[in-house]
Motif scaffolding. Structure first.
Motif, mmCIF file in Angstrom:
data_model
loop_
_atom_site.group_PDB
_atom_site.id
_atom_site.type_symbol
_atom_site.label_atom_id
_atom_site.label_comp_id
_atom_site.label_asym_id
_atom_site.label_seq_id
_atom_site.Cartn_x
_atom_site.Cartn_y
_atom_site.Cartn_z
ATOM 1 N N LYS A 25 -11.425 6.054 0.083
ATOM 2 C CA LYS A 25 -10.937 4.680 0.077
ATOM 3 C C LYS A 25 -10.161 4.438 1.365
ATOM 4 O O LYS A 25 -9.933 5.367 2.155
ATOM 5 N N TYR A 26 -9.768 3.208 1.570
ATOM 6 C CA TYR A 26 -8.894 2.850 2.685
ATOM 7 C C TYR A 26 -7.604 2.303 2.107
ATOM 8 O O TYR A 26 -7.602 1.560 1.125
ATOM 9 N N ARG A 27 -6.510 2.693 2.724
ATOM 10 C CA ARG A 27 -5.203 2.147 2.380
ATOM 11 C C ARG A 27 -4.772 1.320 3.599
ATOM 12 O O ARG A 27 -4.715 1.839 4.718
ATOM 13 N N LEU A 28 -4.511 0.041 3.384
ATOM 14 C CA LEU A 28 -4.132 -0.854 4.467
ATOM 15 C C LEU A 28 -2.726 -1.372 4.245
ATOM 16 O O LEU A 28 -2.334 -1.637 3.101
ATOM 17 N N SER A 29 -1.996 -1.515 5.323
ATOM 18 C CA SER A 29 -0.667 -2.110 5.226
ATOM 19 C C SER A 29 -0.493 -3.105 6.366
ATOM 20 O O SER A 29 -1.110 -2.977 7.429
ATOM 21 N N ILE A 30 0.317 -4.106 6.118
ATOM 22 C CA ILE A 30 0.600 -5.146 7.112
ATOM 23 C C ILE A 30 2.090 -5.436 7.049
ATOM 24 O O ILE A 30 2.681 -5.448 5.962
ATOM 25 N N GLU A 31 2.679 -5.639 8.228
ATOM 26 C CA GLU A 31 4.094 -5.991 8.233
ATOM 27 C C GLU A 31 4.431 -6.869 9.435
ATOM 28 O O GLU A 31 3.786 -6.806 10.478
#
Length: 177
Positions: A25-31
């Motif tokens: 899977k892919y784990r994405l984060s944005i900030e």
């Protein structure tokens, strides 16, 4: 890689690994720390694009966001996740456009309402005659420093009475990395 952007969303794309695992899977984060925004997502490993949508409306427009994409696998026969080195990129959303564009009271003057995007640094004014082969003029003017000023104006030059012109005004934010 940035695929497309708007004032409150953007789509990123990345290259998938050449070999994949059964469970991945892919784990994405944005900030965007300057507006105290952060979010995380998990998507299936067969995807290679993601649309970060519903970003903060006015405060989040024209804002610099940092995105991190991590590839996560669970090797066969294991229950431990293995995380690859993250891909990290910074992207700026588009600012909201200026509004209420009008012909001003003075000759060749145009006026508009400032963009509601908080960090607009300047406006690009682009105009050209509608005549075939005419050359466009571009000028940049800084955003008025007075915070209570909502209207901007610019006087077009090298224009002629009786000639029709196409005029565009764009809000500009400085992209910083």
């Amino acid at each position: 890689v940035l695929e497309n952007r708007s004032p409150n969303s953007f789509t990123v794309k990345w290259d998938t690994p050449t070999t994949t695992q059964a469970t991945h899977k892919y784990r994405l984060s944005i900030e965007a720390p300057s507006i105290a925004y952060a979010s995380e997502y998990s998507i299936s490993g067969d995807k290679s694009t993601f649309n970060f949508s519903k970003l903060p409306d006015i405060a989040g427009t024209g804002m610099l966001y940092t995105v991190k994409v991590e590839y996560v696998v669970t090797p066969t026969g294991s229950d431990q996740e293995v995380v690859a080195a993250p891909l990290i990129g910074s992207f700026t959303t588009k600012p909201l456009p200026p509004t209420n564009f009008k012909i001003g009271p003075d000759p060749f003057e145009i006026t508009w309402m400032k963009s509601p995007t908080p960090n607009v640094s300047s406006y690009k004014i682009r105009y050209k005659s509608v005549e075939e082969g005419s050359k466009a003029e571009e000028h940049f003017i800084p955003t008025p420093e007075e915070t209570d000023t909502t209207t901007c104006s610019f006087t077009l030059f090298d224009v002629y009475a009786g000639v029709q012109y196409k005029v565009n005004v764009y809000a500009i934010v400085e992209e910083s990395d």
